[in-house]
Motif scaffolding. Structure first.
Motif: not given
Length: 200
Positions: A103-112, A57-66, A140-147
């Motif tokens: 795309f992924n939306a991730i949090t990490t303790g590591g610095t850039f 049912k959705h067009d854009i899928i975001v995987l949000q996780h640490p 057959k999806m389009t993968y975007y860079p992570p947030f």
């Protein structure tokens, strides 16, 4: 207007400073479905058919996780393993995710700086997410860079609020088609696609 599904997975959400702000920024937005896997499946007994219907049912899928050990929490991995079935998500008859965005939306303790070739972790976030990039390609999806939110343990509340605002702007921009596709696929991080200058 596109529909956005945020598949959220955090096994200790109650202890997370950053994700609480990120979730608050996007939960309740129009055309955005917030889907908390650990709340829905604390016993890991995933309803595959139900999840497939939601995805369809959705067009854009975001995987949000640490970012756990350069990957994702176990329930999200199990969700991917079970829900993206052969014949449904990929394979000759598996066309249900075709042309959707991921795309992924991730949090990490590591610095850039830690996620560089010469850094402590030896690989960039983009490189460590190649399995998800390939998953999107196979389906057959389009993968975007992570947030990405780096250095979570060192951020002030004001900084966290800024990341949450920027995450909200990314989700709204994707939903409303405000970004150029070429800019999306070529960006290092999704953080950079919003209009204002961004410092990680």
């Amino acid at each position: 207007m596109a529909s956005v599904l945020i598949v959220f997975a955090h096994p200790v959400y109650e202890k997370s400073r950053v994700n609480r702000f990120l979730v608050k920024a996007v939960k309740g937005l129009k055309q955005v479905t917030f889907h908390d896997l650990y709340e829905l499946y604390p016993d890991f007994d995933i309803d595959v058919k139900k999840e497939q219907k939601i995805l369809a049912k959705h067009d854009i899928i975001v995987l949000q996780h640490p970012f756990y050990w350069y990957s994702m929490p176990p329930l999200l991995k199990q969700w991917l393993d079970l829900v993206l079935e052969y014949g449904w998500a990929y394979g000759k008859e598996g066309i249900q995710l075709r042309n959707k965005k991921l795309f992924n939306a991730i949090t990490t303790g590591g610095t850039f700086e830690a996620y560089k070739k010469e850094g402590h972790n030896r690989y960039t976030i983009t490189e460590l997410l190649y399995p998800l990039d390939q998953t999107a390609f196979l389906c057959k999806m389009t993968y975007y860079p992570p947030f990405v939110v780096h250095g979570t343990h060192r951020l002030s509340e004001v900084q966290i609020q800024q990341f949450a605002h920027d995450y909200q702007q990314v989700i709204i921009g994707l939903r409303d088609g405000l970004f150029q596709e070429d800019n999306l696929v070529s960006a290092t991080y999704m953080n950079y696609v919003i209009d204002k200058p961004y410092q990680l």
